[in-house]
Design a protein around this motif. Structure first.
Motif, short mmCIF file in Angstrom:
data_model
loop_
_atom_site.label_atom_id
_atom_site.label_comp_id
_atom_site.label_asym_id
_atom_site.label_seq_id
_atom_site.Cartn_x
_atom_site.Cartn_y
_atom_site.Cartn_z
N GLN A 214 -20.37 -16.53 -11.18
CA GLN A 214 -21.83 -16.70 -11.19
C GLN A 214 -22.21 -18.17 -11.29
O GLN A 214 -23.14 -18.63 -10.61
N MET A 215 -21.49 -18.91 -12.12
CA MET A 215 -21.77 -20.35 -12.24
C MET A 215 -21.55 -21.06 -10.92
O MET A 215 -22.37 -21.89 -10.49
N LEU A 216 -20.44 -20.74 -10.24
CA LEU A 216 -20.16 -21.39 -8.96
C LEU A 216 -21.17 -20.97 -7.90
O LEU A 216 -21.66 -21.81 -7.13
N ALA A 217 -21.51 -19.69 -7.85
CA ALA A 217 -22.49 -19.21 -6.87
C ALA A 217 -23.84 -19.89 -7.07
O ALA A 217 -24.49 -20.29 -6.09
N ASN A 218 -24.26 -20.05 -8.31
CA ASN A 218 -25.53 -20.72 -8.57
C ASN A 218 -25.48 -22.19 -8.21
O ASN A 218 -26.43 -22.72 -7.61
N ALA A 219 -24.38 -22.87 -8.54
CA ALA A 219 -24.26 -24.29 -8.21
C ALA A 219 -24.28 -24.49 -6.70
O ALA A 219 -24.96 -25.39 -6.18
N LEU A 220 -23.56 -23.65 -5.97
CA LEU A 220 -23.50 -23.78 -4.51
C LEU A 220 -24.84 -23.50 -3.86
O LEU A 220 -25.29 -24.25 -2.98
N LYS A 230 -30.68 -23.14 4.32
CA LYS A 230 -31.00 -21.87 3.68
C LYS A 230 -29.71 -21.12 3.37
O LYS A 230 -28.96 -20.77 4.27
N THR A 231 -29.46 -20.88 2.09
CA THR A 231 -28.15 -20.40 1.65
C THR A 231 -28.29 -19.30 0.61
O THR A 231 -29.10 -19.39 -0.31
N THR A 232 -27.46 -18.27 0.77
CA THR A 232 -27.33 -17.19 -0.20
C THR A 232 -25.85 -16.99 -0.50
O THR A 232 -25.01 -17.22 0.37
N ARG A 432 -25.86 -10.52 -5.52
CA ARG A 432 -26.37 -11.46 -4.51
C ARG A 432 -27.14 -12.56 -5.23
O ARG A 432 -27.98 -12.28 -6.07
N VAL A 433 -26.84 -13.80 -4.90
CA VAL A 433 -27.41 -14.96 -5.61
C VAL A 433 -28.12 -15.87 -4.61
O VAL A 433 -27.56 -16.21 -3.57
#
Length: 434
Positions: A214-220, A230-232, A432-433
């Motif tokens: 989750q930390m990596l997904a949010n940072a990315l 535009k990124t998900t 999904r982030v």
């Protein structure tokens, strides 16, 4: 501005500001900083960290350290990136499926890293295929087929190439800030309008627990969106191999079975989840669900296979590969099943251990200069929850030498845990982030 001043700030627990990060990225690319200074910078960022704005500044500066592509095509330019897993050959299915749905996909990919397989190595398991090409060749293939899976040229994000080599030998690979800048600088240099990130979590991934993922997904996602793309992110399960094969040619065979309608399995669900987000974000579908349906249709009706075949031919591979793929893929000389030593239910799979078993067979690299054997690996790996009797196969080994097969059999037995009670299969798409 100079490296010593920036490193001095980091030593005093102060994050560099925007201009200092831009300067350092440019200096990495043009050689104004030494390897020692690059290593000190990486260690300093690991210790101090960057703000959200600092992460964006470093990412864009590393992107702009080399060539940034732009496109004049009749559709959105899209791509995906996976943080790495085992049996993960999504790119080879998703890229042509997206192209069949109206997108253009210049997918700049990498080689195997640690226990995870590399997309370029899988592509090059197909005879004749070359993944290294110049910009003119890339544009020609994109124009003709809509997709190309290629390696980065030396002109793409050279600052990242320099910093990554230093990080690898200074134990600074796992910095969230540096991971984010490294991944996104190369992807954004491809001139993308939309990106989806497949952040893997579980025993076969680099991220072993959900909080890390989750930390990596949010940072990315925060960094990529702030950078104008535009990124998900999709967080997906990697507690077992995504397809039941590990190894370059063996995974291509799994891809071809999907593209030619012989099987589906979890990999199609992941492709649909990732592709659905991309198509919806790019306006090629009304919503994520309809985008996912469009990806599934492109796979099932053969349009993705047609695009894949054209791409392979354009990249130097066989003209009739899709129609005759079983003739072209290399095969190992020793193929032997691994019998279970006891009965039970498959309750856990150490994906990293399976990946390292394939590396030991010669299917991956211990050193960057190692040559790999694309034919070796594992196939028919059991799934979580499967009930096996004593003597039933846990997997099939594809090896060059019998002694290698014996070592792999021990590793596979140690990596697969059997229990007395059945276990539920984990959810494939977790979150999904962005």
């Amino acid at each position: 501005m100079d490296a010593r001043g920036i490193l001095g700030k980091l030593r005093h627990q102060q994050s560099p500001d925007h201009d200092e990060l831009v300067w350092f990225a440019r200096a990495l690319a043009d050689g104004r900083v030494s390897d020692a200074q690059a290593g000190a910078f990486a260690m300093g960022v690991c210790q101090v960290g960057l703000s959200d704005a600092g992460r964006v500044a470093l990412t864009l500066a590393m992107r702009d350290s080399g060539q940034v592509l732009s496109w004049d095509v009749n559709g959105p330019v899209l791509d995906k990136h996976s943080t790495g897993g085992v049996g993960d050959c999504v790119s080879l299915i998703l890229a042509p499926a997206l192209a069949a749905c109206g997108a253009y996909v210049p997918m700049i990919s990498g080689r195997g890293l640690g226990h995870t397989g590399g997309t370029l190595d899988k592509m090059e398991a197909i005879p004749g295929v070359s993944t290294q090409m110049d910009e003119a060749q890339l544009r020609q293939i994109i124009d003709r087929t809509g997709c190309a899976i290629v390696g980065a040229t030396g002109d793409i994000a050279p600052a990242d190439k320099r910093l990554y080599a230093v990080r690898d030998v200074t134990s600074t690979v796992d910095s969230m800030d540096l991971i984010t800048a490294s991944i996104l600088s190369k992807k954004l240099a491809a001139g993308l309008q939309g990106l989806v990130l497949d952040v893997k979590v579980g025993s076969g991934a680099f991220m072993k627990d959900i909080k890390q993922a989750q930390m990596l997904a949010n940072a990315l996602t925060k960094t990529a969106n702030a950078s104008g793309c535009k990124t998900t992110a999709i967080i997906s399960d990697m507690s077992q191999p995504l397809v039941p094969s590990l190894g370059n040619a063996l995974e291509v065979a799994e891809v071809m079975q999907v593209l030619t309608g012989q099987t589906e399995g979890p990999i199609v669900s992941v492709c649909a989840a990732l592709g659905g987000v991309l198509l919806a974000n790019a306006g090629l579908a009304d919503d994520v669900e309809k985008g996912a349906d469009a990806i599934c249709r492109a796979i099932r009706d053969g349009r993705a296979a047609e695009r894949f075949g054209k791409m392979i031919t354009e990249m130097g591979g066989p003209v009739q590969f899709v129609e005759n793929w079983t003739r072209f893929l290399p095969e190992a000389t020793i193929i032997v099943a691994i019998p279970a030593s006891e009965a039970g239910y498959v309750s856990a799979i150490d994906g990293e251990a399976l990946g390292m078993a394939v590396v030991a067979l010669g299917g991956g690299r211990m050193l960057e200069t190692d040559q790999i054997n694309t034919a070796v690996g594992l196939s028919e790996v059991v799934r979580l929850g499967t009930k096996v009797a004593k003597g039933d196969p846990l997997a099939v080994i594809h090896a060059v030498r019998s002694e290698d097969a014996e070592k792999a059999a021990k590793a596979v037995r140690s990596a697969i845990t059997l229990s007395d009670k059945p276990v539920a299969s984990p959810e494939l798409i977790i979150e999904r982030v962005g």
